[in-house]
Design an enzyme around this catalytic site. Structure first.
Site, PDB file in Angstrom:
ATOM      1  N   HIS A  84      13.272  -9.864 -49.148  1.00  0.00           N
ATOM      2  CA  HIS A  84      12.686 -11.119 -49.634  1.00  0.00           C
ATOM      3  C   HIS A  84      11.364 -10.881 -50.366  1.00  0.00           C
ATOM      4  O   HIS A  84      10.497 -11.764 -50.396  1.00  0.00           O
ATOM      5  CB  HIS A  84      12.469 -12.087 -48.471  1.00  0.00           C
ATOM      6  N   SER A 119      12.114 -13.997 -43.132  1.00  0.00           N
ATOM      7  CA  SER A 119      12.852 -14.946 -43.957  1.00  0.00           C
ATOM      8  C   SER A 119      12.776 -16.390 -43.487  1.00  0.00           C
ATOM      9  O   SER A 119      12.950 -17.303 -44.292  1.00  0.00           O
ATOM     10  CB  SER A 119      14.318 -14.519 -44.052  1.00  0.00           C
ATOM     11  N   LYS A 148      19.462 -10.942 -53.909  1.00  0.00           N
ATOM     12  CA  LYS A 148      18.492 -12.039 -53.894  1.00  0.00           C
ATOM     13  C   LYS A 148      17.774 -12.080 -55.255  1.00  0.00           C
ATOM     14  O   LYS A 148      18.372 -12.486 -56.246  1.00  0.00           O
ATOM     15  CB  LYS A 148      17.537 -11.892 -52.710  1.00  0.00           C
TER      16      LYS A 148
END
Length: 397
Positions: A214, A186, A245
């Site tokens: 991610h 990240s 996310k």
């Protein structure tokens, strides 16, 4: 009792502040989007938002919001219970089945966050007879989860396959071995070499676990994450991830894995057994998110275009961007104080970003982590590049 502790706590806070590491929280007075309304921190009002994990722009997507409103009427606000008592609805089981199919895994179990998912895996699967081998730059939730188990702990340098192989050789007496890695790291936007990891796992009879928080939603041809990107969807044993996310940006996490692993987690995983069920409104809205991902490539294509434009324009303007094509695009500054000051200057110019410094990233590698979104327009990206150029000039003046 606290009066005797107060002074030392205040000393610690002062040390954090003096080191330039204090993390203020700006207040947002609008929905999460390409632009947000903030207060404090040098400028109040609407600013371009380039620091959210809202990769596909779904946090305020009309279809997702509509699904959430409908779910409130149909399923209610919360379950007020854990799953095995009276906290399981049809919508939870449907989301687990849809995630399993989307990720190419046999079964899925929902958690209140991916932090909880990672906290619940290792202690359940591993004991003192086993070994876990972790990438040095793995997320804090993986590190904390590993601490909860009694397995032998090994670490290899970030994406260093030679060191990973050495750790596998050193742990051949273990009953079980689990290699664990972030799919995308990240702070850097680097992608784990999953094909090579799976090859080593096959050679040394180890399991593979990937935290793909991610990546799921936008990495890979169908947005199924780094295992799809590397063509190893059938070779990864455990995938953990978040709904907070790219998949809508609310909260919630999951473990998608071999059927037997999920069955054991339902019986023994403490964050699952002792935490309230995921709110039904999130589960229902997440189903709509999966509908959007499976029926259109538009959002992924827009995100890729925005990412390519930003990386190219910033490099052309002389900024150092860590290499790659991920929408995490770290602008390297080096000095922590300069990174913090540059972020303040950018906010004054209508761009909301955050400076990252030690201990979040290694000392001397302070950066501004820019995150692109499908919600950004081409004009938004061009504006942020211009703001970086102007803020750099002001910083160096």
């Amino acid at each position: 009792m606290f009066d005797s502790v107060r002074a030392s706590v205040n000393e610690t806070l002062a040390e954090i502040t003096e080191a330039g590491l204090f993390k203020p929280e700006r207040v947002i007075g609008s929905p999460q989007s390409a632009s947000v309304t903030v207060s404090g921190g040098g400028r109040a009002g609407e600013v371009l938002n380039f620091c959210a994990n809202n990769y596909l722009g779904l946090a305020d997507h009309p279809a997702v919001v509509a699904a959430a409103k409908e779910a409130l009427d149909r399923w209610g606000y919360g379950m007020a219970s854990v799953r095995f008592i009276c906290g399981t609805q049809d919508v939870h089981k449907e989301l687990e089945a849809r995630l399993s199919a989307f990720l190419g895994q046999e079964d899925t179990i929902l958690y209140s966050s991916c932090f909880d998912a990672n906290g619940g895996v290792f202690e359940t699967l591993l004991d003192e007879r086993d070994a876990v081998i972790s990438d040095a730059l793995n997320h804090a939730s993986i590190i904390d989860g590993i601490r909860l188990c009694k397995a032998t702990r090994k670490r290899y340098a970030n994406r260093d396959m030679a060191e990973l192989e050495q750790q596998l050789k050193e742990t051949q007496d273990a009953r079980r071995r689990l290699i664990v890695t972030d799919g995308v790291f990240s702070m850097d936007g680097y992608v784990a070499p999953l094909r090579e990891i799976c090859d080593l796992a096959d050679r040394y009879d180890a399991m593979v676990m990937v935290d793909d928080s991610h990546a799921v939603g936008f990495v890979g041809p169908g947005g199924r994450g780094t295992p799809e990107l590397h063509g190893v969807m059938d070779r990864v044993d455990i995938i953990t991830g978040t709904l907070g996310k790219a998949l809508g940006g609310a909260s919630g996490g999951y473990v998608a894995a071999r059927r037997e692993i999920v069955a054991l987690l339902r019986q023994r995983s403490r964050p699952y057994l002792f935490s309230n069920s995921l709110a039904p409104v999130i589960a229902a809205a997440s189903l709509t998110v999966l509908d959007l991902l499976e029926t259109s490539h538009e959002l992924r294509e827009r995100l890729r275009a925005n990412t390519a434009l930003f990386r190219s324009a910033m490099t052309g303007a002389g900024f150092e961007i860590l290499p790659g094509d991920h929408p995490i695009a770290p602008v390297m500054i080096g000095d922590a104080a300069k990174a913090g000051r540059l972020a303040e200057l950018l906010l004054e110019r209508g761009v909301y970003v955050i400076g990252f410094s030690y201990p979040v990233v290694p000392s001397g590698q302070a950066r501004i982590r820019v995150q692109l979104s499908a919600a950004h327009s081409t004009e938004d990206v061009e504006r942020v590049v211009a703001a970086f150029i102007d803020a750099r000039a002001a910083l160096e003046a």
